[in-house]
Write a protein that holds these residues in place. Structure first.
Motif, PDB file in Angstrom:
ATOM      1  N   PRO A 106     -10.764   5.154   0.342  1.00  0.00           N
ATOM      2  CA  PRO A 106     -11.509   5.862   1.390  1.00  0.00           C
ATOM      3  C   PRO A 106     -10.653   6.124   2.625  1.00  0.00           C
ATOM      4  O   PRO A 106     -10.869   7.101   3.337  1.00  0.00           O
ATOM      5  CB  PRO A 106     -12.685   4.932   1.707  1.00  0.00           C
ATOM      6  CG  PRO A 106     -12.398   3.629   1.044  1.00  0.00           C
ATOM      7  CD  PRO A 106     -11.329   3.831   0.024  1.00  0.00           C
ATOM      8  N   SER A 107      -9.669   5.236   2.892  1.00  0.00           N
ATOM      9  CA  SER A 107      -8.783   5.437   4.045  1.00  0.00           C
ATOM     10  C   SER A 107      -7.498   4.672   3.782  1.00  0.00           C
ATOM     11  O   SER A 107      -7.452   3.814   2.904  1.00  0.00           O
ATOM     12  CB  SER A 107      -9.452   4.904   5.322  1.00  0.00           C
ATOM     13  OG  SER A 107      -9.603   3.498   5.218  1.00  0.00           O
ATOM     14  N   ALA A 108      -6.453   4.992   4.568  1.00  0.00           N
ATOM     15  CA  ALA A 108      -5.176   4.293   4.417  1.00  0.00           C
ATOM     16  C   ALA A 108      -5.122   3.166   5.440  1.00  0.00           C
ATOM     17  O   ALA A 108      -4.616   3.348   6.546  1.00  0.00           O
ATOM     18  CB  ALA A 108      -4.018   5.274   4.598  1.00  0.00           C
ATOM     19  N   ASP A 109      -5.670   2.016   5.099  1.00  0.00           N
ATOM     20  CA  ASP A 109      -5.748   0.879   6.012  1.00  0.00           C
ATOM     21  C   ASP A 109      -4.594  -0.074   5.679  1.00  0.00           C
ATOM     22  O   ASP A 109      -4.617  -0.742   4.636  1.00  0.00           O
ATOM     23  CB  ASP A 109      -7.109   0.195   5.817  1.00  0.00           C
ATOM     24  CG  ASP A 109      -7.242  -1.094   6.603  1.00  0.00           C
ATOM     25  OD1 ASP A 109      -6.236  -1.556   7.192  1.00  0.00           O
ATOM     26  OD2 ASP A 109      -8.356  -1.649   6.619  1.00  0.00           O
ATOM     27  N   TRP A 112      -5.446  -3.702   4.720  1.00  0.00           N
ATOM     28  CA  TRP A 112      -6.074  -3.788   3.391  1.00  0.00           C
ATOM     29  C   TRP A 112      -5.018  -3.601   2.302  1.00  0.00           C
ATOM     30  O   TRP A 112      -4.952  -4.365   1.335  1.00  0.00           O
ATOM     31  CB  TRP A 112      -7.162  -2.704   3.281  1.00  0.00           C
ATOM     32  CG  TRP A 112      -8.039  -2.831   2.067  1.00  0.00           C
ATOM     33  CD1 TRP A 112      -9.253  -3.443   1.999  1.00  0.00           C
ATOM     34  CD2 TRP A 112      -7.753  -2.348   0.737  1.00  0.00           C
ATOM     35  NE1 TRP A 112      -9.740  -3.373   0.713  1.00  0.00           N
ATOM     36  CE2 TRP A 112      -8.842  -2.715  -0.080  1.00  0.00           C
ATOM     37  CE3 TRP A 112      -6.687  -1.650   0.168  1.00  0.00           C
ATOM     38  CZ2 TRP A 112      -8.907  -2.400  -1.441  1.00  0.00           C
ATOM     39  CZ3 TRP A 112      -6.742  -1.348  -1.195  1.00  0.00           C
ATOM     40  CH2 TRP A 112      -7.844  -1.714  -1.983  1.00  0.00           C
ATOM     41  N   LEU A 113      -4.185  -2.579   2.477  1.00  0.00           N
ATOM     42  CA  LEU A 113      -3.188  -2.260   1.449  1.00  0.00           C
ATOM     43  C   LEU A 113      -2.179  -3.393   1.261  1.00  0.00           C
ATOM     44  O   LEU A 113      -1.775  -3.698   0.143  1.00  0.00           O
ATOM     45  CB  LEU A 113      -2.468  -0.958   1.807  1.00  0.00           C
ATOM     46  CG  LEU A 113      -3.306   0.290   1.526  1.00  0.00           C
ATOM     47  CD1 LEU A 113      -2.786   1.490   2.302  1.00  0.00           C
ATOM     48  CD2 LEU A 113      -3.323   0.595   0.019  1.00  0.00           C
ATOM     49  N   GLU A 114      -1.787  -4.015   2.376  1.00  0.00           N
ATOM     50  CA  GLU A 114      -0.818  -5.100   2.285  1.00  0.00           C
ATOM     51  C   GLU A 114      -1.384  -6.259   1.458  1.00  0.00           C
ATOM     52  O   GLU A 114      -0.709  -6.827   0.597  1.00  0.00           O
ATOM     53  CB  GLU A 114      -0.461  -5.573   3.695  1.00  0.00           C
ATOM     54  CG  GLU A 114       0.784  -6.404   3.731  1.00  0.00           C
ATOM     55  CD  GLU A 114       1.295  -6.551   5.154  1.00  0.00           C
ATOM     56  OE1 GLU A 114       1.558  -7.691   5.535  1.00  0.00           O
ATOM     57  OE2 GLU A 114       1.389  -5.522   5.873  1.00  0.00           O
ATOM     58  N   ARG A 115      -2.643  -6.582   1.713  1.00  0.00           N
ATOM     59  CA  ARG A 115      -3.262  -7.688   0.982  1.00  0.00           C
ATOM     60  C   ARG A 115      -3.491  -7.308  -0.485  1.00  0.00           C
ATOM     61  O   ARG A 115      -3.258  -8.107  -1.386  1.00  0.00           O
ATOM     62  CB  ARG A 115      -4.575  -8.110   1.656  1.00  0.00           C
ATOM     63  CG  ARG A 115      -4.339  -8.763   3.019  1.00  0.00           C
ATOM     64  CD  ARG A 115      -5.635  -9.252   3.641  1.00  0.00           C
ATOM     65  NE  ARG A 115      -6.330 -10.241   2.813  1.00  0.00           N
ATOM     66  CZ  ARG A 115      -5.978 -11.512   2.695  1.00  0.00           C
ATOM     67  NH1 ARG A 115      -4.914 -11.959   3.343  1.00  0.00           N
ATOM     68  NH2 ARG A 115      -6.679 -12.327   1.950  1.00  0.00           N
ATOM     69  N   GLY A 118      -0.250  -7.422  -2.226  1.00  0.00           N
ATOM     70  CA  GLY A 118       0.197  -8.817  -2.359  1.00  0.00           C
ATOM     71  C   GLY A 118      -0.421  -9.479  -3.589  1.00  0.00           C
ATOM     72  O   GLY A 118       0.271 -10.134  -4.381  1.00  0.00           O
ATOM     73  N   GLY A 119      -1.721  -9.313  -3.754  1.00  0.00           N
ATOM     74  CA  GLY A 119      -2.404  -9.902  -4.911  1.00  0.00           C
ATOM     75  C   GLY A 119      -1.946  -9.284  -6.216  1.00  0.00           C
ATOM     76  O   GLY A 119      -1.745  -9.973  -7.222  1.00  0.00           O
ATOM     77  N   LEU A 120      -1.772  -7.972  -6.181  1.00  0.00           N
ATOM     78  CA  LEU A 120      -1.338  -7.245  -7.377  1.00  0.00           C
ATOM     79  C   LEU A 120       0.046  -7.695  -7.833  1.00  0.00           C
ATOM     80  O   LEU A 120       0.264  -8.043  -9.004  1.00  0.00           O
ATOM     81  CB  LEU A 120      -1.322  -5.742  -7.065  1.00  0.00           C
ATOM     82  CG  LEU A 120      -0.928  -4.801  -8.186  1.00  0.00           C
ATOM     83  CD1 LEU A 120      -2.137  -4.508  -9.071  1.00  0.00           C
ATOM     84  CD2 LEU A 120      -0.373  -3.499  -7.623  1.00  0.00           C
ATOM     85  N   PHE A 121       0.996  -7.707  -6.893  1.00  0.00           N
ATOM     86  CA  PHE A 121       2.383  -7.996  -7.282  1.00  0.00           C
ATOM     87  C   PHE A 121       2.617  -9.480  -7.559  1.00  0.00           C
ATOM     88  O   PHE A 121       3.510  -9.832  -8.336  1.00  0.00           O
ATOM     89  CB  PHE A 121       3.363  -7.486  -6.225  1.00  0.00           C
ATOM     90  CG  PHE A 121       3.526  -5.987  -6.284  1.00  0.00           C
ATOM     91  CD1 PHE A 121       3.913  -5.372  -7.461  1.00  0.00           C
ATOM     92  CD2 PHE A 121       3.277  -5.196  -5.174  1.00  0.00           C
ATOM     93  CE1 PHE A 121       4.052  -3.983  -7.537  1.00  0.00           C
ATOM     94  CE2 PHE A 121       3.411  -3.813  -5.239  1.00  0.00           C
ATOM     95  CZ  PHE A 121       3.799  -3.208  -6.425  1.00  0.00           C
TER      96      PHE A 121
END
Ligand code: ADP
Ligand code: MG
Length: 366
Positions: A106-109, A112-115, A118-121
């Protein structure tokens, strides 16, 4: 993947057309050229890539309000987005290789993206699985991973190779994730729990004793919520079961329904009508559900979904190898029943005898 919310059939869906019938009717093409060694209907497709190993491929799509609650911690969401895909590789006995990631945001936050990343990688690195591409667009939050792995085709843990009298085994413990979803849905929010108080009950508001029993003690709910939000894909177990298990599936939609898939596909592939019997007393119900009445514990373990454990069939003669494989990867296994040489799914309970096991698992269109 199963879902956290009750499904509503989109308009235009014929009444009674379930998820699996929909796929069979519109997307499984009889007589289509078959380049895949294994096409639609298993946890992964298998493609011959020219070498001794097949490429195992699987896709899962996660939608806000359907597969996860909107307020989920982004780091957990990053973990789960990849975990449910790695779980399909595990169910195939495949070794993770790489994945693609398609995102609608919905937006480039940045926070949010960093977290999320982090979980993904963290999970990707733990499994040596490399992000190799994807797509990014603005829109309602949706996450789609396609994962690639490798497995020698003769060793793949397909759903359709179970044989009569095989033992049925399941890894880990069942039912906690589905119970966490039920608590969250009935409370409308995560109940506030007394952090650090091992005896502390979760605050179920004004709803009274029944809600409090359903909500449970704080440590139990925290453990169940972790099972829901951060499932551990059983990749090492899948690899260890190569050459031992006849058939396997990961438990995403509930044990009864997922077992039905193994039985149906194995019956069709072998031309013999197979069934299965599950021993209620042998089911590894998650200890987070200890405070629930026995019938509810059983219902969550059999029909809950989102467990991401492996269910597999292995010959009786392989019992010691199965136990050694599990010990080698530090997992507990339960021998929960057997494949029968006659149709039907049965539940055997010392108190109530043998009853029909209803394969009512999660279906997005029912
Ligand atoms: P899983 O729970 O292992 O992710 P699903 O139950 O979601 O598998 O899907 C069952 C089978 O149907 C899988 O082999 C999957 O790849 C296939 N499938 C699901 N949706 C589609 C579709 N739209 N087109 C083709 N195949 C599909
Ligand atoms: Mg699967």
């Amino acid at each position: 993947v199963s879902a956290d919310r009750g499904p509503a059939a989109p308009s235009g869906t014929a009444p009674g057309l379930g998820e699996f019938e929909l796929i069979r009717r519109y997307f499984v093409r009889e007589g289509a050229p078959r380049r895949a060694t294994l096409g639609i209907g298993d946890d992964c497709a298998l493609l011959d890539a020219g070498g001794t190993e097949s490429l195992a491929v699987s896709t899962d799509l996660l939608l806000e309000d359907r597969h996860f609650f909107a307020d989920v911690d982004p780091e957990s969401l990053g973990h789960k987005t990849l975990a449910v895909n790695l779980s399909d590789l595990a169910a195939m006995g495949a070794r993770p290789l790489a994945f693609t990631l398609a995102l609608a945001l919905p937006s480039a936050d940045p926070r949010w993206l960093e977290r999320f990343a982090g979980g993904l990688f963290a999970l990707a690195d733990a499994h040596g699985c490399e992000l190799i591409g994807g797509d990014t667009t603005r829109g309602p939050l949706a996450l789609c991973v396609t994962v690639l792995g490798t497995v020698p085709p003769a060793l793949a843990l397909r759903r359709d190779r179970a044989r009569p009298n095989d033992d049925l085994w399941v890894s880990g413990a069942l039912g906690a994730a589905a119970w966490a979803v039920a608590v969250r849905r009935s409370a409308g929010t995560w109940p506030a729990c007394e952090a650090g108080d091992a005896q502390g009950d979760c605050d179920a508001g004004d709803a009274g004793d029944d809600a409090r029993r359903r909500t449970g003690a704080a440590p139990a709910l925290a453990a169940a919520r972790a099972r829901l939000e951060r499932p551990a894909p059983r990749v090492a177990l899948g690899l260890a079961l190569r050459g031992i298990a006849h058939a396997a599936i990961d438990l995403s939609d509930g044990l009864a329904g997922d077992l039905a898939h193994v039985v149906e596909r194995s019956s069709r592939a072998s031309g013999a009508a197979l069934g299965a019997t599950v021993e209620a007393a042998a089911l590894p119900v998650d200890p987070a559900l200890d405070a629930l009445p026995p019938a509810e514990r059983l219902a969550f373990a059999l029909g809950g979904g989102d467990d991401y454990e492996l269910l597999f069939a292995a010959p009786v003669a392989a019992r010691e190898s199965v136990i050694a494989a599990a010990a080698g990867v530090g997992l507990t296994l339960s021998r929960i029943g057997r494949i029968d040489p006659r149709p039907g799914l049965r539940l055997h309970d010392a108190r109530t005898g043998t009853t029909e096991l209803h394969a009512r698992s999660f279906d997005h269109f029912r």
